[in-house]
Design an enzyme around this catalytic site. Structure first.
Site, PDB file in Angstrom:
ATOM      1  N   SER A  85       0.832  -1.192   0.000  1.00  0.00           N
ATOM      2  CA  SER A  85       0.000   0.000   0.000  1.00  0.00           C
ATOM      3  C   SER A  85       0.874   1.253   0.000  1.00  0.00           C
ATOM      4  O   SER A  85       1.659   1.444  -0.930  1.00  0.00           O
ATOM      5  CB  SER A  85      -0.966  -0.051   1.192  1.00  0.00           C
ATOM      6  OG  SER A  85      -2.045   0.830   1.009  1.00  0.00           O
ATOM      7  N   ASP A 175      -1.658  14.035  13.563  1.00  0.00           N
ATOM      8  CA  ASP A 175      -1.988  15.354  13.026  1.00  0.00           C
ATOM      9  C   ASP A 175      -1.400  15.568  11.642  1.00  0.00           C
ATOM     10  O   ASP A 175      -2.076  16.055  10.727  1.00  0.00           O
ATOM     11  CB  ASP A 175      -1.488  16.458  13.979  1.00  0.00           C
ATOM     12  CG  ASP A 175      -2.316  16.549  15.250  1.00  0.00           C
ATOM     13  OD1 ASP A 175      -3.429  15.982  15.277  1.00  0.00           O
ATOM     14  OD2 ASP A 175      -1.852  17.179  16.213  1.00  0.00           O
ATOM     15  N   HIS A 234      -7.512  -5.955   0.656  1.00  0.00           N
ATOM     16  CA  HIS A 234      -6.334  -5.086   0.582  1.00  0.00           C
ATOM     17  C   HIS A 234      -5.205  -5.551   1.495  1.00  0.00           C
ATOM     18  O   HIS A 234      -4.035  -5.443   1.144  1.00  0.00           O
ATOM     19  CB  HIS A 234      -6.742  -3.652   0.924  1.00  0.00           C
ATOM     20  CG  HIS A 234      -5.641  -2.658   0.805  1.00  0.00           C
ATOM     21  ND1 HIS A 234      -4.911  -2.489  -0.361  1.00  0.00           N
ATOM     22  CD2 HIS A 234      -5.131  -1.765   1.704  1.00  0.00           C
ATOM     23  CE1 HIS A 234      -4.002  -1.544  -0.176  1.00  0.00           C
ATOM     24  NE2 HIS A 234      -4.113  -1.094   1.068  1.00  0.00           N
TER      25      HIS A 234
END
Length: 253
Positions: A85, A175, A234
């Site tokens: 990925s 964040d 996946h």
């Protein structure tokens, strides 16, 4: 110079493994140990993940540079590079800029194309967990379950939860990942090229690599082929580890 956190298993020809978004090197420990019976395996935490350093910079270019620094530090050349990925995108970015460093490339369930952002639910779920005041991992699981019903996905995500003296914290740099999530979907330079043997592996139930993507894949990776693992989604290496191990092992031999 900040080096990526990594773990080295076994001896022999080097295999370097890069995890995906919200993952860490721990996700690959079981398969890594199996491959380490015959070769050296280097499991890597990418920046802003696992126990690697946090940074406001987050792109495939800087992640590929991180890998180059690590390989130079370990004095590694002619590696086999495997990425899943997001890690597969990093691996492709690295390969097209440093072909001389690589013998073989393995890309798990990702292509070089652009992918629209589709991680909003997971990011929202992460932020819904009050990590500073958590009493237990089970409490975090209960909160995540309100938005992520799949138990397996929650267990994967909860590997990011680290216990501290006064509570818990997220290991990954949530964040920055949330603010720069568009970077994760960006495409490879479609004028790039890589001529060494390359294996793409996809899950039959995943829509990350479609048949329509093969022309683009072959235009960049001229010596590439695609294998499909039936009934895998996946996270094909976790869902069908034996099948994944055998396909990759055959390619590396």
């Amino acid at each position: 110079m900040s080096l990526l956190n990594h773990k080295i298993l076994g001896e022999g020809k080097p295999l370097v493994i890069l995890h995906g978004l919200f993952g860490s090197l721990d996700n690959w420990m079981t398969l890594g140990k199996k491959w380490a019976e015959d070769r050296q395996v280097i499991l890597v935490d990418q920046r802003n993940h696992g126990n690697s350093f946090h940074s406001d910079d987050f792109s495939y270019q800087v992640m590929a540079e991180d890998l180059l620094k690590l390989l130079n530090h370990l004095q590694l050349d002619k590696i086999t590079l495997l990425g899943h990925s997001m890690g597969g995108k990093t691996a492709m970015e690295f390969a097209t800029h440093h072909e001389e460093k690589i013998e073989k490339l393995i890309v798990a369930d990702i292509g070089p194309k652009y992918y629209p952002v589709h991680h909003h639910t997971i990011i929202k779920a992460f932020y819904s967990v009050p990590v500073a005041s958590l009493q237990s991992r089970n409490e975090a699981d209960d909160i995540l379950a309100q938005q992520i019903p799949d138990f397996g996905i929650r267990q994967f995500l909860l590997k990011n939860l680290a216990r501290e003296k006064n509570g818990f914290r997220w290991k990954m740099n949530l964040d920055v990942i949330a603010n720069k999530i568009e970077e994760v979907g960006k495409s490879l330079n479609q004028n790039a090229g890589f001529g060494k043997p390359t294996l793409f592996v996809r899950g039959s139930k995943s829509d990350y690599i479609l048949n329509d993507d093969l022309n683009l894949i072959h235009s960049i990776f001229s010596d590439s082929r695609l294998e499909t693992i039936e009934n895998a989604d996946h996270w094909l290496h976790a869902e069908k580890p034996q099948e994944f191990f055998q396909i990759v092992n055959s390619f590396m031999c």
